[in-house]
Design a protein around this motif. Structure first.
Motif, short mmCIF file in Angstrom:
data_model
loop_
_atom_site.label_atom_id
_atom_site.label_comp_id
_atom_site.label_asym_id
_atom_site.label_seq_id
_atom_site.Cartn_x
_atom_site.Cartn_y
_atom_site.Cartn_z
N ILE A 4 27.33 20.47 69.51
CA ILE A 4 28.15 20.10 69.39
C ILE A 4 28.30 18.27 69.99
N CYS A 5 26.74 18.42 70.63
CA CYS A 5 26.33 17.15 71.42
C CYS A 5 26.40 15.79 69.89
N THR A 6 25.71 16.24 69.01
CA THR A 6 25.40 15.18 68.24
C THR A 6 27.24 15.07 66.93
N ASP A 7 27.62 15.77 66.72
CA ASP A 7 28.86 16.10 65.93
C ASP A 7 30.37 17.23 67.39
N PRO A 8 30.54 15.95 67.84
CA PRO A 8 31.81 16.14 69.30
C PRO A 8 33.41 16.33 68.99
N GLY A 9 33.39 15.52 67.48
CA GLY A 9 34.30 15.82 67.02
C GLY A 9 35.11 14.69 68.32
N LYS A 10 36.70 14.71 68.23
CA LYS A 10 37.17 13.34 69.11
C LYS A 10 36.72 13.56 70.42
N ARG A 11 36.59 12.42 71.43
CA ARG A 11 35.78 12.40 72.41
C ARG A 11 36.51 12.01 73.82
N SER A 12 37.51 10.96 73.82
CA SER A 12 38.12 10.59 74.65
C SER A 12 39.95 10.47 73.84
N TRP A 13 41.08 11.23 75.00
CA TRP A 13 42.16 10.86 74.90
C TRP A 13 42.93 9.67 75.46
N PRO A 14 43.07 8.08 75.86
CA PRO A 14 43.39 7.91 76.23
C PRO A 14 44.95 7.88 75.72
N GLU A 15 44.88 8.09 75.11
CA GLU A 15 46.77 8.17 74.52
C GLU A 15 47.29 9.44 75.64
N LEU A 16 46.89 10.12 76.09
CA LEU A 16 47.67 11.31 77.49
C LEU A 16 47.28 10.65 78.76
N VAL A 17 47.65 9.78 78.91
CA VAL A 17 47.73 9.55 80.98
C VAL A 17 48.62 9.08 80.37
N GLY A 18 49.70 9.56 81.78
CA GLY A 18 50.86 9.64 82.32
C GLY A 18 51.63 10.70 81.40
N VAL A 25 46.67 20.03 78.27
CA VAL A 25 45.17 20.13 77.75
C VAL A 25 45.20 21.44 76.64
N GLU A 26 46.59 21.52 75.78
CA GLU A 26 47.25 21.86 74.85
C GLU A 26 46.35 21.03 74.00
N ILE A 27 47.18 19.47 73.69
CA ILE A 27 46.72 18.83 72.89
C ILE A 27 45.27 18.46 72.23
N GLU A 31 43.31 19.55 69.39
CA GLU A 31 42.88 18.22 68.09
C GLU A 31 40.75 18.24 68.69
N ASN A 32 40.59 18.78 69.23
CA ASN A 32 38.94 19.17 68.86
C ASN A 32 38.53 20.30 69.55
N PRO A 33 38.72 21.90 68.64
CA PRO A 33 38.27 22.78 69.85
C PRO A 33 37.28 23.17 69.89
N LYS A 34 36.13 21.97 69.81
CA LYS A 34 34.69 22.68 70.39
C LYS A 34 34.88 22.08 71.58
N VAL A 35 35.97 21.95 72.26
CA VAL A 35 36.12 21.64 73.70
C VAL A 35 36.72 22.84 74.36
N GLY A 36 36.80 22.62 75.54
CA GLY A 36 37.30 23.44 76.08
C GLY A 36 38.09 22.58 77.59
N ALA A 37 39.12 22.45 77.71
CA ALA A 37 39.97 21.10 78.72
C ALA A 37 40.00 21.98 79.86
N THR A 38 40.16 21.29 81.01
CA THR A 38 40.86 22.03 82.70
C THR A 38 41.50 21.18 83.12
N ILE A 39 42.39 21.73 83.82
CA ILE A 39 42.81 20.89 84.72
C ILE A 39 42.09 20.13 86.18
N VAL A 40 41.93 18.95 86.52
CA VAL A 40 41.13 19.15 88.39
C VAL A 40 42.06 17.91 88.55
#
Length: 72
Positions: A4-18, A25-27, A31-40
């Motif tokens: 997945i590092c060689t083809d990670p898909g979408k890498r960042s989401w600046p549009e989600l700030v705010g 997390v849902e978005i 948009e990238n089912p190769k990753v898991g997103a968690t709230i910190v």
């Protein structure tokens, strides 16, 4: 999660700030089912290792995304 590092898909989401962290997390996962997103939350301790399959969603005390979520 092979290569997945060689083809990670979408890498960042600046549009989600705010927006609400839970919505972000849902978005991200949609948009990238190769990753898991968690709230910190502010003040939480996390490891500093880089992972191609992880997105941390940093939120303020109100649960609003405060930094651009990105793979790492």
């Amino acid at each position: 999660m092979a290569d997945i590092c060689t083809d990670p898909g979408k890498r960042s989401w600046p549009e989600l700030v705010g927006i609400k962290g839970e919505v972000a997390v849902e978005i991200i996962v949609q948009e990238n089912p190769k990753v898991g997103a968690t709230i910190v939350k502010e003040g939480m301790m996390v490891t500093m290792d880089f992972r191609c399959d992880r997105v941390r969603v940093w939120v303020d005390k109100y649960g609003i995304v405060k930094d651009v979520p990105h793979i790492g």
